[in-house]
Scaffold this motif. Structure first.
Motif, mmCIF file in Angstrom:
data_model
loop_
_atom_site.group_PDB
_atom_site.id
_atom_site.type_symbol
_atom_site.label_atom_id
_atom_site.label_comp_id
_atom_site.label_asym_id
_atom_site.label_seq_id
_atom_site.Cartn_x
_atom_site.Cartn_y
_atom_site.Cartn_z
ATOM 1 N N GLY C 107 -29.455 -19.122 19.994
ATOM 2 C CA GLY C 107 -28.698 -17.909 19.189
ATOM 3 C C GLY C 107 -28.487 -16.898 20.042
ATOM 4 N N THR C 108 -29.202 -16.566 21.568
ATOM 5 C CA THR C 108 -28.953 -15.485 22.211
ATOM 6 C C THR C 108 -28.170 -15.998 23.452
ATOM 7 N N LYS C 137 -26.484 -15.321 17.137
ATOM 8 C CA LYS C 137 -27.106 -13.816 16.438
ATOM 9 C C LYS C 137 -26.027 -12.701 16.527
ATOM 10 N N GLU C 166 -28.343 -20.299 11.281
ATOM 11 C CA GLU C 166 -28.709 -18.980 11.454
ATOM 12 C C GLU C 166 -28.406 -17.885 10.535
ATOM 13 N N ARG C 168 -30.609 -14.841 10.616
ATOM 14 C CA ARG C 168 -31.412 -13.565 11.112
ATOM 15 C C ARG C 168 -32.138 -13.209 10.118
#
Lengths: 257, 257, 257
Positions: C107-108, C137, C166, C168
């Motif tokens: 995600g990052t 994200k 995803e 969040r």
């Protein structure tokens, strides 16, 4: 950790102040058990502390102290005491209950500079640590940047251990936040340029985006306040880069350098 | 207290109804221990009560009653029972579980006036206190002001102890609230002009700004519902003026007079 | 129940994955006691698990397993381990702590396809169940629909038990949600058209409106993730039609047919 340099307790900076709107005793114990190393202050929000059964309030104060967490009643309570001319009684009751810090604010009432600084000195003389607060709760009362800076400097000179910049429980439409809770960069920059002792300033930042913005701006050891009890570990993850938002920026910086 | 006249339990007005979406047993006990004097009703929201282990549900009901807090299952449960033609079974189960109040609503289903009032009378005859609810959950089903007023008056005449004005858990886009949760002044004023027994009306007001607006409008002893468990003490602070928002207005009024 | 067909545990579909941002031990036990039959997975969000006192983390893991709830650390932790070249150590520590599932995400960070699939196989070989996550994200990193579909299929082929889309913690501005948290119908439809094994996909849906939209679209046995601990029973009520929103649609459908 991806972001280094986070201070441990007892720390000079990077303080986390939690707002407690009325946790029960078990929840409160739970919170300390799991997160006390990441909490420096607990504020019993607004005037809520007056509604507790005496035994529960005393046990909360005792518990917090046993975990080396300072605990103090919200400033609204102080403001009402001043309005009613009962500051002495307020400080005496606070001492008997076991509080070690007092918050001195005029978020709602108007307090002359003289009375405000006298209250700071009186609380210190009574043996309390002192936290003052600057900024009005109501947008219609907003103070100028120059006045805020002068209050911060004056409070620190008069002996305030920390000065809180008002953010309310909502984080909306107050001092450095706009109506949607976003940081107003010009006002923040203006304050940062004028504050001499930043380690003794606590920014109320109830929303995650606000915590993130202030960490990216001022580093992992920024002092943050009005953190929700359930957010303490998530905030700690933000501080050290163990959450997407701050991790990403850390990586981008690493790529560039 | 800055705002005087707050009623104590058992009170005729100024009721606080909390919505419980599934608190565990310890949290529930915690809440009562710290805040029972400020809670008059607990609603087990929507149909959640059907999912509890039996022992936990019974203990919750027993605990609430031991603290003199009335507890009742959400109206959606009643609506499903009516749809399935099992109102008798529903009331019998509710009595066995120890509930003392029943909520009668048609927030989702359509109920004829006759059936609705018959249900009120049937629940009363079975020994329950009765809380009815007016207002549709879905904005597409919104009722006219005249119909709402006629339902409120009719329910009260038929023996409902209290009538709830629907606010949902969100407080958005329903009866007196617009899509952002702000109070629609014209609709509120229309209702207030037409309601005869305001002490027997409970306004669902899940958001702080809504609680504040209704307290400023109707005083500290307005009946409020769908209050979050963690907000009970903060609401009490709002009611008596120990929170910036209502304290400020109190001060402004004091200055003027 | 108004909506039938809800699967019971252990279930093949209709999974609920809860996000835990730092619950204390009593709250955690409370949650399991009241809601374990409705929880399939608990994720210790972001990197929070590293901040727990060891005894508390171990007891949480033990408790979850004793209630037949799988528990795993958030993927951010995995990403940092990969960045630091310590995947082996990460898996070993996870096994010692008692985790039975591992989340593999990017995600990052950026992870090549080869490294990602190797990590899936390595975690499986080490005896873990594997949950992967797709979607970035940060909105600035958004992936194309085709790439998302190819990742989902690739992960499932490589042996991932479940693939998370995803959402969040906020549910805003990420993959299928727009900036206000509303479902972007075109993107959702595109993904649904391309996913082969929908029972092995978990949609992160932290907001109630998102849970509702996905239940109305995909039925009571849709897999949902990032559910708040306090929302589990309310979600279960949504799934079976014991809440206004899904009950209403059920009734409208019944009227038409």
């Amino acid at each position: 950790f991806p972001i280094g340099g986070r201070q441990q307790k007892p720390r000079q900076a990077g303080l986390t102040m939690v707002i407690d709107k009325g946790l029960g005793l078990t929840e409160f114990r739970d919170l300390l058990e799991v997160a006390a190393p990441y909490i420096d202050f607990i504020k019993l929000g607004f005037g809520t502390s007056v509604f507790y059964p005496a035994a529960i309030l005393q046990e909360k104060i005792r518990l917090a102290r046993s975990y080396n967490v300072a605990i103090f009643p919200g400033g609204t309570f102080f403001e009402v005491a001043v309005l009613q001319g009962r500051l002495n009684l307020y400080l005496q009751t606070a001492r008997e209950l076991g509080y070690t810090f007092i918050e001195i604010s005029d978020g709602t009432i108007d307090l002359s500079r003289t009375v405000r600084l006298a209250a700071v000195r009186q609380a210190r003389a009574a043996g309390f640590g002192v936290i003052t607060e600057v900024g009005k709760k109501d947008p219609r009362d907003a103070l100028s940047e120059a006045l805020l800076l002068s209050q911060i400097a004056g409070d620190q000179e008069a002996g305030a251990d920390y000065v809180i910049v008002e953010g309310r429980e909502s984080g909306q439409g107050v001092v450095i936040y706009d109506g949607r809770g976003a940081v107003k960069e010009d006002i923040l920059a203006g304050l940062l340029a004028g504050i001499k002792d930043l380690d003794r300033v606590i920014w109320e930042a109830p929303q995650k985006q606000q915590q993130q913005a202030l960490i990216m701006r001022l580093g992992p050891n920024v002092n943050l306040g009005n953190v929700q009890p359930g957010d303490v570990l998530a905030l700690e993850a933000l501080r050290v880069g163990l959450r997407g938002d701050t991790l990403r920026t850390t990586l981008k910086v690493a790529e560039v350098s």
